[in-house]
Design a protein around this motif. Structure first.
Motif, PDB file in Angstrom:
ATOM      1  N   ALA A  56      49.936 -23.206 -12.228  1.00 49.17           N
ATOM      2  CA  ALA A  56      49.017 -24.207 -11.674  1.00 49.17           C
ATOM      3  C   ALA A  56      47.572 -23.761 -11.814  1.00 49.17           C
ATOM      4  O   ALA A  56      46.684 -24.575 -12.101  1.00 49.17           O
ATOM      5  CB  ALA A  56      49.363 -24.471 -10.217  1.00 49.17           C
ATOM      6  N   ARG A  57      47.303 -22.475 -11.615  1.00 48.08           N
ATOM      7  CA  ARG A  57      45.929 -21.982 -11.757  1.00 48.08           C
ATOM      8  C   ARG A  57      45.445 -22.076 -13.206  1.00 48.08           C
ATOM      9  O   ARG A  57      44.255 -22.213 -13.465  1.00 48.08           O
ATOM     10  CB  ARG A  57      45.840 -20.538 -11.270  1.00 48.08           C
ATOM     11  N   GLY A  58      46.375 -21.980 -14.142  1.00 41.14           N
ATOM     12  CA  GLY A  58      45.992 -22.075 -15.539  1.00 41.14           C
ATOM     13  C   GLY A  58      45.809 -23.498 -16.025  1.00 41.14           C
ATOM     14  O   GLY A  58      45.427 -23.716 -17.181  1.00 41.14           O
ATOM     15  N   LEU A  90      49.703 -31.463  -5.101  1.00 42.10           N
ATOM     16  CA  LEU A  90      50.749 -30.572  -5.602  1.00 42.10           C
ATOM     17  C   LEU A  90      51.878 -30.513  -4.592  1.00 42.10           C
ATOM     18  O   LEU A  90      51.648 -30.307  -3.398  1.00 42.10           O
ATOM     19  CB  LEU A  90      50.191 -29.171  -5.831  1.00 42.10           C
ATOM     20  N   LEU A  91      53.104 -30.669  -5.095  1.00 42.87           N
ATOM     21  CA  LEU A  91      54.275 -30.675  -4.223  1.00 42.87           C
ATOM     22  C   LEU A  91      55.210 -29.544  -4.646  1.00 42.87           C
ATOM     23  O   LEU A  91      55.602 -29.457  -5.812  1.00 42.87           O
ATOM     24  CB  LEU A  91      55.004 -32.018  -4.319  1.00 42.87           C
ATOM     25  N   THR A 123      43.207 -25.669  -2.239  1.00 40.15           N
ATOM     26  CA  THR A 123      42.410 -24.454  -2.051  1.00 40.15           C
ATOM     27  C   THR A 123      43.232 -23.188  -2.235  1.00 40.15           C
ATOM     28  O   THR A 123      42.684 -22.133  -2.524  1.00 40.15           O
ATOM     29  CB  THR A 123      41.796 -24.444  -0.642  1.00 40.15           C
ATOM     30  N   VAL A 124      44.550 -23.289  -2.080  1.00 42.84           N
ATOM     31  CA  VAL A 124      45.390 -22.113  -2.276  1.00 42.84           C
ATOM     32  C   VAL A 124      45.336 -21.654  -3.724  1.00 42.84           C
ATOM     33  O   VAL A 124      45.424 -20.461  -4.024  1.00 42.84           O
ATOM     34  CB  VAL A 124      46.843 -22.431  -1.862  1.00 42.84           C
ATOM     35  N   LEU A 128      41.051 -17.731  -5.416  1.00 46.21           N
ATOM     36  CA  LEU A 128      41.879 -16.566  -5.641  1.00 46.21           C
ATOM     37  C   LEU A 128      41.715 -15.576  -4.500  1.00 46.21           C
ATOM     38  O   LEU A 128      40.632 -15.460  -3.929  1.00 46.21           O
ATOM     39  CB  LEU A 128      41.497 -15.892  -6.967  1.00 46.21           C
ATOM     40  N   PRO A 129      42.780 -14.873  -4.148  1.00 45.77           N
ATOM     41  CA  PRO A 129      42.665 -13.915  -3.048  1.00 45.77           C
ATOM     42  C   PRO A 129      41.664 -12.829  -3.367  1.00 45.77           C
ATOM     43  O   PRO A 129      41.632 -12.297  -4.480  1.00 45.77           O
ATOM     44  CB  PRO A 129      44.093 -13.347  -2.927  1.00 45.77           C
TER      45      PRO A 129
END
Length: 337
Positions: A56-58, A90-91, A123-124, A128-129
């Motif tokens: 998802a981040r990509g 997003l689910l 936001t998750v 990024l952490p």
């Protein structure tokens, strides 16, 4: 004129499956051609969610470019409902008792109709952490009394706990030990701190050992000393060790030889004592002379000379002793905190 046909965007739907192969648990991603890494049963769920999050981040894109992937597949992931509606989110869905995990864009209506699923906040994935060093630290609120009160109370207690003939060096070291000890009544004083005190650590620690107040665990050396305190009453202090250490640092700064004008521990101790008993705003202080001499372990004839030295070094602006009451009044030269 030829019209350019826009290619449909890639689907934002990813699925991973946990399969048992030859007695081992393997993570397989349907979107990754060469997936199939071994995982343990304890880490399987975390590994699956982390893999989906990387996909998802990509593929971050604006909200208006996202479509309901459930609708694109004929809404086969949930029970029938009136149709797609609402915002796209997003689910995350779980199937086959946790063997299959799916992360996909879905509308609000499809998300509600899907069982064993939950919406993942954007936001998750966007944020990024941060590493621990980059995280903002909240200012810690002090617990219990402030530095002045802690030091004042400890000096008064040590005047009773230590022998009446204890040297000023022993009282200075005992103050630092009492405020810096941990819950096991152990304390480690580094060599740099001992140099700041301007005392002979080996000689002073032996004096406190003879008084039965502490036991040296490691003989004084280049790295400092480690000691076990034997005064169980010290455990009654407020439990916030960071606040006690802050008070010890405060006493060290206000009693350093440079501020007292000399390396005499008696002057250091007297300077700290007068500071903690003076008014922080006006600098005025008043105390019975007998109490000052008792708490600082100072002989009667030594007090006037010590006060003159503190005045000459800029710690005190002035002082006087009232002959009728025996009280001493002083004015600090400046705010010491």
């Amino acid at each position: 004129m030829r019209l350019r046909t826009e290619c449909p965007p890639a689907a934002r739907a990813w699925t991973v499956e946990l399969r048992c192969q030859t007695g081992e648990l393997v993570l397989v991603c349907r979107q990754c051609p060469h997936s199939g890494r071994q995982v343990t049963a304890e880490s399987a769920r975390s590994a699956a969610l982390a893999h989906l999050a990387r996909h998802a981040r990509g593929d971050l894109r604006a909200l208006h470019l996202r479509t309901c992937q459930c609708h694109e597949r004929g809404c086969r992931w949930h029970r029938r409902h009136r149709g797609c509606a609402g915002s796209i989110r997003l689910l995350l869905a779980c199937e086959r008792g946790g063997r299959v995990w799916r992360l996909a864009d879905a509308c609000s209506a499809c998300a509600v109709a899907t069982t064993q699923a939950s919406v993942v906040p954007d936001t998750v994935l966007v944020e990024l952490p941060c590493p621990p060093s980059a995280r903002p630290h909240r200012a810690r609120r002090s617990r219990g009394p402030g530095e002045r009160v802690r030091v004042s109370e400890m000096l008064s207690y040590l005047a009773v706990a230590l022998p009446a003939d204890a040297s000023p060096e022993a009282r200075v070291l005992a103050l630092q030990c009492a405020l810096r000890m941990n819950a096991s009544m152990r304390v480690q004083l580094p060599a740099g701190l001992l140099r700041s005190l301007g005392i002979d650590a080996a000689q002073v620690s032996r004096e406190l050992e003879r008084a039965g107040w502490l036991s040296v665990m490691d003989s004084p050396r280049a790295a400092g000393i480690a000691a076990q305190l034997l005064d169980a009453t010290l455990l009654a202090q407020a439990p916030a060790r960071p606040d006690r250490r802050r008070a010890a640092d405060w006493a060290l700064r206000n009693g350093c030889p440079a501020r007292a004008g000399a390396a005499d521990p008696g002057l250091q101790l007297l300077g700290v004592y007068l500071t903690v008993h003076g008014d922080p705003s006006s600098g005025n202080g008043s105390r019975e002379c007998d109490w000052i001499k008792r708490d600082c372990g100072m002989p009667d004839q030594a007090l006037p000379g010590a006060l003159d030295q503190l005045k000459g070094s800029g710690v005190l602006k002035g002082w006087r002793i009232c002959p009728d009451s025996g009280d001493m009044h002083w004015i600090l030269a400046s705010e010491q905190e």
